[in-house]
Design a protein around this motif. Structure first.
Motif, PDB file in Angstrom:
ATOM      1  N   PHE A 309     -29.274   5.407 -54.930  1.00  0.00           N
ATOM      2  CA  PHE A 309     -30.126   5.388 -53.489  1.00  0.00           C
ATOM      3  C   PHE A 309     -30.150   6.693 -52.861  1.00  0.00           C
ATOM      4  N   ALA A 310     -29.221   6.807 -52.597  1.00  0.00           N
ATOM      5  CA  ALA A 310     -29.263   7.810 -51.383  1.00  0.00           C
ATOM      6  C   ALA A 310     -30.056   9.498 -51.812  1.00  0.00           C
ATOM      7  N   ARG A 311     -29.680   9.911 -53.374  1.00  0.00           N
ATOM      8  CA  ARG A 311     -30.986  10.811 -53.822  1.00  0.00           C
ATOM      9  C   ARG A 311     -31.985  10.661 -53.063  1.00  0.00           C
ATOM     10  N   ILE A 312     -32.766   9.935 -53.910  1.00  0.00           N
ATOM     11  CA  ILE A 312     -34.033   9.223 -53.986  1.00  0.00           C
ATOM     12  C   ILE A 312     -34.227   9.277 -52.251  1.00  0.00           C
ATOM     13  N   GLY A 313     -34.029   9.133 -51.537  1.00  0.00           N
ATOM     14  CA  GLY A 313     -33.987   9.218 -49.960  1.00  0.00           C
ATOM     15  C   GLY A 313     -33.216   7.429 -49.676  1.00  0.00           C
ATOM     16  N   TYR A 314     -33.040   7.090 -49.419  1.00  0.00           N
ATOM     17  CA  TYR A 314     -33.290   5.790 -48.863  1.00  0.00           C
ATOM     18  C   TYR A 314     -31.835   6.015 -47.830  1.00  0.00           C
ATOM     19  N   ARG A 315     -31.238   5.324 -46.810  1.00  0.00           N
ATOM     20  CA  ARG A 315     -30.891   4.797 -45.801  1.00  0.00           C
ATOM     21  C   ARG A 315     -30.517   3.497 -45.646  1.00  0.00           C
ATOM     22  N   ILE A 316     -28.915   3.559 -45.362  1.00  0.00           N
ATOM     23  CA  ILE A 316     -28.266   2.627 -45.058  1.00  0.00           C
ATOM     24  C   ILE A 316     -28.517   2.188 -43.309  1.00  0.00           C
ATOM     25  N   THR A 317     -28.694   1.081 -43.703  1.00  0.00           N
ATOM     26  CA  THR A 317     -29.313   0.116 -42.599  1.00  0.00           C
ATOM     27  C   THR A 317     -27.906  -0.821 -41.641  1.00  0.00           C
ATOM     28  N   GLY A 318     -27.322  -0.415 -42.569  1.00  0.00           N
ATOM     29  CA  GLY A 318     -25.683  -1.563 -42.148  1.00  0.00           C
ATOM     30  C   GLY A 318     -25.000  -2.262 -43.723  1.00  0.00           C
ATOM     31  N   ARG A 319     -24.052  -3.110 -43.685  1.00  0.00           N
ATOM     32  CA  ARG A 319     -23.301  -3.769 -44.940  1.00  0.00           C
ATOM     33  C   ARG A 319     -23.642  -4.999 -44.508  1.00  0.00           C
ATOM     34  N   ARG A 320     -23.542  -6.005 -45.756  1.00  0.00           N
ATOM     35  CA  ARG A 320     -22.982  -7.433 -45.618  1.00  0.00           C
ATOM     36  C   ARG A 320     -21.904  -7.640 -46.579  1.00  0.00           C
ATOM     37  N   LEU A 321     -21.073  -8.481 -45.709  1.00  0.00           N
ATOM     38  CA  LEU A 321     -19.827  -8.986 -46.939  1.00  0.00           C
ATOM     39  C   LEU A 321     -20.867 -10.907 -46.682  1.00  0.00           C
ATOM     40  N   ILE A 322     -19.844 -10.981 -48.511  1.00  0.00           N
ATOM     41  CA  ILE A 322     -20.343 -12.118 -49.108  1.00  0.00           C
ATOM     42  C   ILE A 322     -19.483 -13.019 -49.779  1.00  0.00           C
ATOM     43  N   LEU A 323     -18.922 -14.047 -48.595  1.00  0.00           N
ATOM     44  CA  LEU A 323     -17.725 -14.716 -49.051  1.00  0.00           C
ATOM     45  C   LEU A 323     -18.531 -16.217 -49.437  1.00  0.00           C
ATOM     46  N   ALA A 324     -17.575 -16.422 -50.416  1.00  0.00           N
ATOM     47  CA  ALA A 324     -18.090 -17.313 -51.105  1.00  0.00           C
ATOM     48  C   ALA A 324     -17.229 -18.694 -52.060  1.00  0.00           C
TER      49      ALA A 324
END
Length: 324
Positions: A309-324
């Motif tokens: 994703f980084a090579r294609i040009g996507y940018r990180i907008t945040g993170r998401r932690l999942i608990l179940a």
């Protein structure tokens, strides 16, 4: 009135826990704003996120809202799919209050007929800034929510990178080494997805593989992505110059934006950078249809996919932690 039969108030000492009925969402906002750290922040205001009466809960001490939680499900769903808003409060007993609120809400919402793709109960999606571990304020706010959720019986499962691609970032050239065809044969798709699940670094694949084996994992992936609002007309199978099937990209839409529902490379063809080609093909499809943005995510532990994703040009907008 709400869409479900509301339970009687749940009470613990001087606290009361209850869901909100139609017309009561102003009570949710009485709690106050989201943390300044950005923990829990959403890309849209509360009123535009599609929350339903009966799925939004508050903890009351007298008339004061001391904690709140909101569960979400796609339009038409009978049950909430996820918990994606939790503010446990700021007092010294905030962890206990937040946990008690969740226990009351889960007890009411997870009925004997409960069923969603995520499992036996709604999982908790905690939205986080990209640098949440490096900032004391964000770490503290996140830690409170994690502690409350864990005290209520939830457990951490995976952390994901939230990613965005915009046309202004630059569209990579369409790959020439692969040929793409519609993915309209379920048996071919399931067979490929089953092979991809073996050795996958994706948490969804790993859990489904452990739960029911490769075939079950493949069928679940097919069913979940096919059920998304974007349908399957944008799905593509990828073949190399020899005609061998090397991968699949399931480009689609969720309820709000274009997204890659799933992509993967057959284990026999990994190591050639084909993931880049699959992502690029999806972006070309989206751009041709005038999509203004593409939002995706990948597990932090899936480093090869994050790098693609980084090579294609996507940018990180945040993170998401999942608990179940």
């Amino acid at each position: 009135m709400s869409e479900l039969s509301l339970p009687a108030l749940s009470t613990t000492d001087d606290l009361r826990f209850r869901p909100l009925e139609a017309g009561e969402f102003d009570l949710f906002h009485r709690y106050g704003p989201l943390p300044a750290s950005g923990v829990g922040a959403r890309h849209l205001p509360f009123d535009e996120l599609g929350y339903r009466p009966g799925w939004v809960w508050v903890a009351l001490r007298g008339d004061e809202v001391v904690a709140r939680a909101a569960f979400w499900g796609p339009p038409g769903s009978e049950h909430p799919f996820s918990l994606d808003w939790l503010d446990p409060g700021t007092g010294p007993d905030r962890i206990e209050v937040g946990a008690a609120l969740l226990r009351a809400a889960y007890a009411a919402l997870v009925t004997p007929g409960y069923a969603t793709p995520s499992g036996a109960r709604p999982d908790y999606h905690l939205f986080l800034p990209a640098d949440w571990r490096e900032r004391p304020d964000a770490l503290a706010d996140a830690s409170d929510r994690i502690a409350a959720a864990e005290k209520a019986g939830l457990r951490r499962t995976v952390e994901r990178l939230n990613l965005q691609w915009l046309p202004e970032y630059g569209l990579p050239p369409r790959p020439a080494r692969l040929t793409f065809t519609p993915a309209d044969d379920d048996e071919v798709v399931v067979g490929l997805l089953a092979r991809i699940a073996e050795g996958s670094l994706d948490d969804w694949d790993r859990r489904n593989l452990a739960d029911g084996g490769a075939r079950v994992a493949a069928e679940r992936t097919l069913a979940e992505v096919a059920d998304m609002p974007g349908g399957r007309r944008r799905w593509r199978l990828a073949h190399n110059a020899s005609g061998e099937l090397v991968g699949i990209v399931m480009a689609t839409r969720n309820s709000r934006n274009a997204t890659i529902g799933y992509l993967g490379v057959d284990p026999a063809h990994r190591g050639h950078g084909y993931a880049d080609d699959l992502v690029t093909e999806a972006l070309h499809i989206f751009v041709a249809e005038g999509e203004p943005e593409v939002k995706d995510n990948t597990d932090v532990g899936n480093e090869p996919m994050a790098a693609s994703f980084a090579r294609i040009g996507y940018r990180i907008t945040g993170r998401r932690l999942i608990l179940a």
